[in-house]
Design a protein around this motif. Structure first.
Motif, mmCIF file in Angstrom:
data_model
loop_
_atom_site.group_PDB
_atom_site.id
_atom_site.type_symbol
_atom_site.label_atom_id
_atom_site.label_comp_id
_atom_site.label_asym_id
_atom_site.label_seq_id
_atom_site.Cartn_x
_atom_site.Cartn_y
_atom_site.Cartn_z
ATOM 1 N N SER A 116 0.820 -1.211 0.000
ATOM 2 C CA SER A 116 0.000 0.000 0.000
ATOM 3 C C SER A 116 0.855 1.263 0.000
ATOM 4 N N VAL A 117 1.984 1.232 0.686
ATOM 5 C CA VAL A 117 2.886 2.395 0.712
ATOM 6 C C VAL A 117 3.495 2.613 -0.665
ATOM 7 N N ILE A 118 3.936 1.536 -1.287
ATOM 8 C CA ILE A 118 4.557 1.644 -2.611
ATOM 9 C C ILE A 118 3.550 2.175 -3.625
ATOM 10 N N LEU A 119 2.358 1.597 -3.635
ATOM 11 C CA LEU A 119 1.340 2.037 -4.591
ATOM 12 C C LEU A 119 0.926 3.484 -4.366
ATOM 13 N N LEU A 120 0.826 3.880 -3.108
ATOM 14 C CA LEU A 120 0.448 5.255 -2.795
ATOM 15 C C LEU A 120 1.501 6.233 -3.308
ATOM 16 N N CYS A 121 2.763 5.935 -3.059
ATOM 17 C CA CYS A 121 3.837 6.826 -3.518
ATOM 18 C C CYS A 121 3.892 6.907 -5.037
ATOM 19 N N VAL A 122 3.794 5.762 -5.698
ATOM 20 C CA VAL A 122 3.833 5.761 -7.163
ATOM 21 C C VAL A 122 2.638 6.510 -7.725
ATOM 22 N N GLY A 165 2.159 15.065 -9.727
ATOM 23 C CA GLY A 165 3.384 15.775 -10.052
ATOM 24 C C GLY A 165 4.155 16.259 -8.830
ATOM 25 N N LEU A 166 4.047 15.533 -7.736
ATOM 26 C CA LEU A 166 4.809 15.885 -6.541
ATOM 27 C C LEU A 166 6.268 15.518 -6.738
ATOM 28 N N SER A 167 7.155 16.242 -6.086
ATOM 29 C CA SER A 167 8.560 15.879 -6.164
ATOM 30 C C SER A 167 8.819 14.678 -5.259
ATOM 31 N N LEU A 168 9.917 14.003 -5.518
ATOM 32 C CA LEU A 168 10.268 12.837 -4.705
ATOM 33 C C LEU A 168 10.522 13.238 -3.252
ATOM 34 N N ARG A 169 11.098 14.400 -3.064
ATOM 35 C CA ARG A 169 11.360 14.873 -1.699
ATOM 36 C C ARG A 169 10.072 15.263 -0.980
ATOM 37 N N MET A 200 5.942 13.647 3.048
ATOM 38 C CA MET A 200 4.564 13.221 3.308
ATOM 39 C C MET A 200 4.537 11.850 3.988
ATOM 40 N N MET A 201 5.414 10.973 3.573
ATOM 41 C CA MET A 201 5.495 9.657 4.214
ATOM 42 C C MET A 201 6.052 9.784 5.635
ATOM 43 N N ALA A 202 6.998 10.693 5.845
ATOM 44 C CA ALA A 202 7.561 10.913 7.183
ATOM 45 C C ALA A 202 6.488 11.422 8.137
ATOM 46 N N GLU A 203 5.573 12.264 7.632
ATOM 47 C CA GLU A 203 4.468 12.747 8.461
ATOM 48 C C GLU A 203 3.550 11.617 8.894
ATOM 49 N N ARG A 204 3.546 10.540 8.127
ATOM 50 C CA ARG A 204 2.727 9.374 8.447
ATOM 51 C C ARG A 204 3.513 8.302 9.211
ATOM 52 N N ILE A 251 6.435 6.922 8.242
ATOM 53 C CA ILE A 251 7.137 5.984 7.362
ATOM 54 C C ILE A 251 8.404 6.662 6.864
ATOM 55 N N CYS A 252 9.545 6.110 7.218
ATOM 56 C CA CYS A 252 10.830 6.678 6.816
ATOM 57 C C CYS A 252 11.290 6.006 5.529
ATOM 58 N N VAL A 253 11.217 6.744 4.435
ATOM 59 C CA VAL A 253 11.628 6.223 3.126
ATOM 60 C C VAL A 253 12.416 7.302 2.399
ATOM 61 N N ASP A 254 13.480 6.912 1.715
ATOM 62 C CA ASP A 254 14.338 7.863 1.009
ATOM 63 C C ASP A 254 13.738 8.198 -0.357
ATOM 64 N N HIS A 255 14.053 9.401 -0.851
ATOM 65 C CA HIS A 255 13.509 9.818 -2.139
ATOM 66 C C HIS A 255 14.029 8.936 -3.283
ATOM 67 N N SER A 256 15.239 8.435 -3.175
ATOM 68 C CA SER A 256 15.775 7.573 -4.235
ATOM 69 C C SER A 256 15.040 6.229 -4.272
ATOM 70 N N THR A 257 14.573 5.772 -3.122
ATOM 71 C CA THR A 257 13.789 4.538 -3.084
ATOM 72 C C THR A 257 12.462 4.736 -3.801
ATOM 73 N N ILE A 258 11.835 5.879 -3.565
ATOM 74 C CA ILE A 258 10.573 6.186 -4.246
ATOM 75 C C ILE A 258 10.799 6.252 -5.756
ATOM 76 N N HIS A 259 11.919 6.845 -6.156
ATOM 77 C CA HIS A 259 12.238 6.917 -7.585
ATOM 78 C C HIS A 259 12.388 5.520 -8.187
ATOM 79 N N ARG A 260 13.058 4.631 -7.491
ATOM 80 C CA ARG A 260 13.202 3.258 -7.978
ATOM 81 C C ARG A 260 11.838 2.575 -8.093
#
Length: 105
Positions: A10-16, A23-27, A32-36, A38-47
């Motif tokens: 659900s986290v992966i699908l939400l970010c993608v 058109g949100l930036s990766l950062r 937004m994930m940190a506010e929830r 969930i600690c995830v790096d912007h490069s991980t979201i890009h991948r």
């Protein structure tokens, strides 16, 4: 498709989805994930976007219903962000919107 991933599906699908749809930036997504909590790096979201976007598009296109042979155009005048615009829609015989277009007044 998500087997062996560190983060929940659900986290992966939400970010993608948010990255592609809004058109949100990766950062921004990282924040937004940190506010929830969930600690995830912007490069991980890009991948995730690079890996999952084509796969999701393929699955969506497989399930997409063909447009019926009969359709009509619908036109209306609406206010978008404080400005009056025309909204043109192509609607098939089932009542689903096939395409839409905004034009300035």
């Amino acid at each position: 498709m998500f087997k062996g991933r560190h983060f929940d599906q659900s986290v992966i699908l939400l970010c993608v989805r948010w990255y592609l749809a809004y058109g949100l930036s990766l950062r921004d997504l990282r924040e937004m994930m940190a506010e929830r909590g969930i600690c995830v790096d912007h490069s991980t979201i890009h991948r995730w976007v690079v890996h999952f976007a084509p796969l999701l598009m393929e699955r969506f296109n497989r399930r997409k219903r063909a447009v019926t042979g009969k359709w009509h155009a619908d036109e209306t005048y609406i206010k978008v962000r404080g400005r009056w615009t025309y909204l043109y829609r192509a609607i098939d015989s089932v009542g689903d919107a096939v395409e839409f277009w905004f034009s300035e007044y």
